[in-house]
Design a protein around this motif. Structure first.
Motif, PDB file in Angstrom:
ATOM      1  N   VAL A 165      88.222 -40.325  77.505  1.00  0.00           N
ATOM      2  CA  VAL A 165      89.759 -40.691  77.195  1.00  0.00           C
ATOM      3  C   VAL A 165      89.604 -42.547  78.426  1.00  0.00           C
ATOM      4  O   VAL A 165      90.055 -43.524  77.612  1.00  0.00           O
ATOM      5  CB  VAL A 165      90.833 -40.191  78.620  1.00  0.00           C
ATOM      6  N   ALA A 166      88.831 -42.657  79.455  1.00  0.00           N
ATOM      7  CA  ALA A 166      89.049 -43.076  79.954  1.00  0.00           C
ATOM      8  C   ALA A 166      87.761 -44.468  78.992  1.00  0.00           C
ATOM      9  O   ALA A 166      88.424 -45.545  79.168  1.00  0.00           O
ATOM     10  CB  ALA A 166      88.284 -43.777  81.439  1.00  0.00           C
ATOM     11  N   GLU A 167      87.173 -44.306  78.698  1.00  0.00           N
ATOM     12  CA  GLU A 167      86.204 -45.275  77.613  1.00  0.00           C
ATOM     13  C   GLU A 167      87.429 -45.805  76.040  1.00  0.00           C
ATOM     14  O   GLU A 167      87.387 -46.778  76.159  1.00  0.00           O
ATOM     15  CB  GLU A 167      84.886 -44.645  77.303  1.00  0.00           C
ATOM     16  N   ILE A 168      87.838 -44.943  76.082  1.00  0.00           N
ATOM     17  CA  ILE A 168      88.414 -44.459  74.450  1.00  0.00           C
ATOM     18  C   ILE A 168      90.044 -45.595  74.346  1.00  0.00           C
ATOM     19  O   ILE A 168      89.845 -47.147  74.046  1.00  0.00           O
ATOM     20  CB  ILE A 168      89.194 -43.992  74.286  1.00  0.00           C
ATOM     21  N   LYS A 169      90.922 -45.917  76.104  1.00  0.00           N
ATOM     22  CA  LYS A 169      91.277 -46.577  76.462  1.00  0.00           C
ATOM     23  C   LYS A 169      91.009 -47.232  76.928  1.00  0.00           C
ATOM     24  O   LYS A 169      92.033 -48.890  77.140  1.00  0.00           O
ATOM     25  CB  LYS A 169      92.721 -45.340  78.132  1.00  0.00           C
ATOM     26  N   THR A 170      90.325 -48.088  77.892  1.00  0.00           N
ATOM     27  CA  THR A 170      89.338 -49.463  77.780  1.00  0.00           C
ATOM     28  C   THR A 170      88.351 -50.132  77.202  1.00  0.00           C
ATOM     29  O   THR A 170      88.770 -51.592  77.474  1.00  0.00           O
ATOM     30  CB  THR A 170      88.964 -49.308  79.795  1.00  0.00           C
TER      31      THR A 170
ATOM     32  N   ASP B 120      89.952 -48.005  86.014  1.00  0.00           N
ATOM     33  CA  ASP B 120      90.641 -47.800  84.931  1.00  0.00           C
ATOM     34  C   ASP B 120      90.320 -46.636  83.912  1.00  0.00           C
ATOM     35  O   ASP B 120      89.173 -46.653  83.466  1.00  0.00           O
ATOM     36  CB  ASP B 120      89.694 -49.293  83.798  1.00  0.00           C
ATOM     37  N   GLY B 121      91.482 -46.738  83.685  1.00  0.00           N
ATOM     38  CA  GLY B 121      91.585 -45.421  82.349  1.00  0.00           C
ATOM     39  C   GLY B 121      91.976 -43.979  82.795  1.00  0.00           C
ATOM     40  O   GLY B 121      92.299 -43.324  82.209  1.00  0.00           O
ATOM     41  N   TYR B 122      91.718 -43.920  84.013  1.00  0.00           N
ATOM     42  CA  TYR B 122      92.153 -42.682  85.044  1.00  0.00           C
ATOM     43  C   TYR B 122      93.348 -42.693  85.812  1.00  0.00           C
ATOM     44  O   TYR B 122      93.473 -41.419  85.702  1.00  0.00           O
ATOM     45  CB  TYR B 122      91.187 -42.041  85.891  1.00  0.00           C
ATOM     46  N   GLU B 123      93.821 -43.830  85.815  1.00  0.00           N
ATOM     47  CA  GLU B 123      95.790 -43.743  86.127  1.00  0.00           C
ATOM     48  C   GLU B 123      96.424 -42.707  85.152  1.00  0.00           C
ATOM     49  O   GLU B 123      95.872 -43.242  83.240  1.00  0.00           O
ATOM     50  CB  GLU B 123      96.024 -45.646  86.239  1.00  0.00           C
ATOM     51  N   PRO B 124      97.133 -42.316  85.006  1.00  0.00           N
ATOM     52  CA  PRO B 124      98.625 -42.010  84.938  1.00  0.00           C
ATOM     53  C   PRO B 124      99.310 -43.091  84.162  1.00  0.00           C
ATOM     54  O   PRO B 124      99.229 -44.127  84.249  1.00  0.00           O
ATOM     55  CB  PRO B 124      99.364 -41.321  85.875  1.00  0.00           C
ATOM     56  N   GLU B 125      99.982 -42.199  82.793  1.00  0.00           N
ATOM     57  CA  GLU B 125     101.247 -43.475  81.929  1.00  0.00           C
ATOM     58  C   GLU B 125     102.207 -43.784  82.834  1.00  0.00           C
ATOM     59  O   GLU B 125     102.295 -43.155  83.968  1.00  0.00           O
ATOM     60  CB  GLU B 125     101.496 -42.755  80.782  1.00  0.00           C
ATOM     61  N   ARG B 126     102.154 -45.099  82.964  1.00  0.00           N
ATOM     62  CA  ARG B 126     103.366 -45.403  83.244  1.00  0.00           C
ATOM     63  C   ARG B 126     104.477 -45.867  82.458  1.00  0.00           C
ATOM     64  O   ARG B 126     104.789 -45.247  81.231  1.00  0.00           O
ATOM     65  CB  ARG B 126     103.152 -47.370  82.795  1.00  0.00           C
ATOM     66  N   ALA B 127     105.805 -45.746  83.161  1.00  0.00           N
ATOM     67  CA  ALA B 127     107.373 -45.572  82.632  1.00  0.00           C
ATOM     68  C   ALA B 127     107.459 -46.534  81.262  1.00  0.00           C
ATOM     69  O   ALA B 127     107.206 -47.496  81.341  1.00  0.00           O
ATOM     70  CB  ALA B 127     107.937 -45.336  83.364  1.00  0.00           C
ATOM     71  N   ASP B 128     108.446 -46.242  80.378  1.00  0.00           N
ATOM     72  CA  ASP B 128     108.246 -46.962  78.909  1.00  0.00           C
ATOM     73  C   ASP B 128     109.217 -48.132  79.891  1.00  0.00           C
ATOM     74  O   ASP B 128     110.165 -47.652  79.831  1.00  0.00           O
ATOM     75  CB  ASP B 128     108.945 -46.636  78.035  1.00  0.00           C
ATOM     76  N   ARG B 129     108.582 -50.042  79.607  1.00  0.00           N
ATOM     77  CA  ARG B 129     109.276 -50.580  79.689  1.00  0.00           C
ATOM     78  C   ARG B 129     110.840 -51.392  78.920  1.00  0.00           C
ATOM     79  O   ARG B 129     110.768 -50.914  77.621  1.00  0.00           O
ATOM     80  CB  ARG B 129     109.180 -52.144  80.364  1.00  0.00           C
ATOM     81  N   ILE B 130     111.929 -50.280  79.576  1.00  0.00           N
ATOM     82  CA  ILE B 130     113.638 -50.538  78.426  1.00  0.00           C
ATOM     83  C   ILE B 130     113.777 -51.641  78.384  1.00  0.00           C
ATOM     84  O   ILE B 130     114.132 -52.061  79.447  1.00  0.00           O
ATOM     85  CB  ILE B 130     114.569 -48.915  78.673  1.00  0.00           C
ATOM     86  N   ARG B 131     114.404 -52.201  77.201  1.00  0.00           N
ATOM     87  CA  ARG B 131     114.751 -53.802  76.817  1.00  0.00           C
ATOM     88  C   ARG B 131     116.308 -53.096  77.333  1.00  0.00           C
ATOM     89  O   ARG B 131     116.850 -52.283  77.250  1.00  0.00           O
ATOM     90  CB  ARG B 131     114.634 -53.841  75.216  1.00  0.00           C
ATOM     91  N   SER B 132     117.166 -54.877  77.745  1.00  0.00           N
ATOM     92  CA  SER B 132     117.745 -54.866  78.332  1.00  0.00           C
ATOM     93  C   SER B 132     118.583 -54.368  77.116  1.00  0.00           C
ATOM     94  O   SER B 132     118.994 -54.478  76.167  1.00  0.00           O
ATOM     95  CB  SER B 132     118.926 -56.089  79.345  1.00  0.00           C
ATOM     96  N   LEU B 133     119.698 -53.557  77.326  1.00  0.00           N
ATOM     97  CA  LEU B 133     121.609 -53.567  76.506  1.00  0.00           C
ATOM     98  C   LEU B 133     122.080 -54.589  76.083  1.00  0.00           C
ATOM     99  O   LEU B 133     121.915 -55.466  76.101  1.00  0.00           O
ATOM    100  CB  LEU B 133     122.186 -52.839  77.262  1.00  0.00           C
ATOM    101  N   LYS B 134     122.168 -54.000  74.020  1.00  0.00           N
ATOM    102  CA  LYS B 134     122.717 -55.216  74.044  1.00  0.00           C
ATOM    103  C   LYS B 134     124.607 -54.866  73.363  1.00  0.00           C
ATOM    104  O   LYS B 134     124.335 -53.750  73.347  1.00  0.00           O
ATOM    105  CB  LYS B 134     122.221 -55.865  72.413  1.00  0.00           C
TER     106      LYS B 134
END
Length: 538
Positions: A297-302, A396-410
């Protein structure tokens, strides 16, 4: 008045009845109430903390010269791992250099492990081979394990690895004129019965306050046939796998994606499980397999070159085109070692969806739909978290997913079309926008889990009133009530503020048939809070 003297048999019978009543009450408390959930979570945490640490961790170097392959690992021969066409298995195939064990396999070079991946499309045949011992490791979705537990329980399955989250691999396609999940009521939907596809459909329907009984299910034997049935034009919608939906959108004029797991980011997750006796007897082998998978997984991600290699191997293994193989990988999120620690609840600071939470949500959903029996084993009775907790992996590649950055409201977010709408009756005091304890409980039960599972979707909260009183006052009050619900979801359920849109309609949007508010029944229907899910792309 004469005293009634109980016989010995009567006393025994009365004692048994009292004991049965206590046991039934205890079972209900533990499995059917929020307090029971909290008690289970607490006991699970205590269980994890009391687990003995596994020493002598598996070596994690990629330098094969440093790995003592001569150190005997109790072996079953080549480890047989069942898989099916999915991007979630890219890491294993890539690390193995193909489906069959070979001297160039990184599982073998780095860990002294022979692995054979066995492609089996028919889950029923795969489960039988697993029960017969022909397959040591099985692949499935977590809800697939729930749905088929009666068949698996004699083998004492234990989940030890989370492979992926579906992020577009599961798709609901619909004919023209069906604009959201609510429009599916009474419609014919092709779906594979007793499968994760059916679970996803049940979940999607729940976002509109519906159940499987509210639609007409057209059974298809497998996911490929489901797409074929939709393409014939004989059904209104279907639950299909990517990339099959692409052909459906071409074949049926006006067909479109109603929603997918791009919206429901935490609805479907892949897992690997084995028999309890295998983990006990071949612990080192299973641990080596886990470590190798996470390396992959780490190799494919990086590195793009490793992902390209995975695409080529997947295409050859599943006999599909390279673009389809790449699409399969892009439609899932590969779970790293850090993600597995979070999934198994091993990081107490993690605020996302854990395996035990998803398991409880899915079991509750399927119980309410009367798909599974009331008595289902706990998540921790079919899980082995010690494989993940013992792995010494970082970088690198072993860390967990970061939360999505959601755009500000329109400004347009208040008018964007919804993929589903759920009406919930929340009672307020007269001229009040304060959420009572009962109102909060209703939100917890009816919508909080949906908000967590549909983590990539925005939530528009629309508050509505009847026409009693001044229209301007009703409008202002409905805005305040919508904001009160949004604030509760943000503070108590940690929902990102940029996902929440509060709209007050006052009395401007009565339900169909109640436009005049002529009866008490209609006025009650119009006093409602609607929870709108908006597609990820919006």
């Amino acid at each position: 008045m004469a005293k009634v003297k109980l016989t010995l048999f009567s006393k025994l019978l009365l004692t048994l009845l009292i004991v049965a009543a206590i046991v039934s009450a205890g079972y209900y408390l533990l499995n059917e109430t929020e307090l029971g959930r909290q008690l289970q979570e607490k006991s699970q945490q205590e269980y994890k903390q009391s687990e003995p640490e596994i020493t002598d961790p598996i070596p994690t170097t990629t330098d094969s010269a440093q790995v003592q392959t001569s150190k005997a690992i109790p072996s079953l021969g080549a480890l047989k791992v069942q898989i099916y066409p999915s991007g979630g298995f890219a890491p294993g195939l890539y690390f193995n250099g193909g489906a069959k064990h070979n001297p160039d396999s990184k599982f073998f070079k780095n860990y002294g492990l022979q692995v054979d991946f066995v492609v089996m499309d028919d889950p029923s045949d795969a489960r039988q081979d697993w029960k017969d011992g022909k397959i040591q490791i099985m692949a499935d979705r977590i809800d697939g394990v729930i749905l088929n537990f009666d068949e698996l329980k004699r083998g004492k399955p234990e989940i030890f690895l989370q492979t992926d989250w579906s992020r577009g691999a599961d798709v609901i396609v619909a004919q023209r004129g069906i604009d959201n999940i609510n429009d599916l009521k009474g419609k014919k939907i092709a779906c594979t019965p007793n499968s994760p596809s059916m679970t996803y459909l049940a979940l999607a329907l729940s976002t509109a306050g519906m159940k499987l009984d509210d639609v007409v299910i057209i059974n298809a034997p497998d996911d490929a046939t489901t797409a074929t049935v939709f393409n014939s034009g004989s059904v209104d919608a279907a639950v299909v796998k990517s990339p099959a939906h692409i052909q459906s959108l071409k074949v049926i004029k006006g067909a479109h994606i109603l929603q997918s797991t791009k919206d429901a980011a935490f609805a479907q997750t892949g897992v690997l499980y084995t028999k309890r006796k295998y983990i006990s007897k071949y612990k080192d082998q299973i641990r080596a397999f886990y470590a190798g998978w996470m390396d992959a997984v780490a190799e494919i991600k990086t590195a793009e070159e490793h992902q390209n290699s995975a695409v080529t191997i997947m295409a050859n293994t599943f006999n599909i085109s390279a673009p389809d193989a790449r699409r399969m990988i892009s439609d899932i999120y590969l779970c790293s070692h850090g993600d597995n620690l979070n999934y198994f609840g091993l990081d107490n600071s993690f605020a996302g969806v854990t395996g035990s939470q998803l398991y409880m949500i899915m079991t509750d959903l399927l119980k309410n739909q009367k798909v599974i029996p009331k008595k289902i084993p706990s998540f921790w009775s079919i899980t082995n978290s010690r494989i993940a907790s013992s792995a010494q992996l970082s970088g690198d590649g072993y860390e967990p997913e970061r939360a999505d950055r959601i755009r500000s409201l329109k400004a347009t977010d208040s008018k964007d079309p919804a993929i589903s709408i759920k009406d919930i009756s929340i009672k307020y005091g007269d001229e009040s926008d304060v959420l009572s304890a009962n109102a909060k409980t209703i939100i917890d039960l009816e919508f909080a889990d949906i908000a967590r599972i549909y983590a990539s979707s925005r939530i528009r909260i629309e508050s509505n009133t009847d026409n009693i009183g001044d229209s301007k006052t009703n409008k202002r009050l409905s805005v305040q009530r919508a904001l009160a619900v949004a604030t509760y979801l943000r503070i108590d359920h940690q929902i990102d503020v940029n996902r929440l849109i509060a709209v007050g309609n006052g009395s401007d949007k009565p339900v169909n048939g109640c436009e005049t508010n002529a009866t008490a029944t209609c006025r009650a229907k119009n006093r409602r809070t609607e929870f709108h899910l908006l597609a990820r792309s919006q």
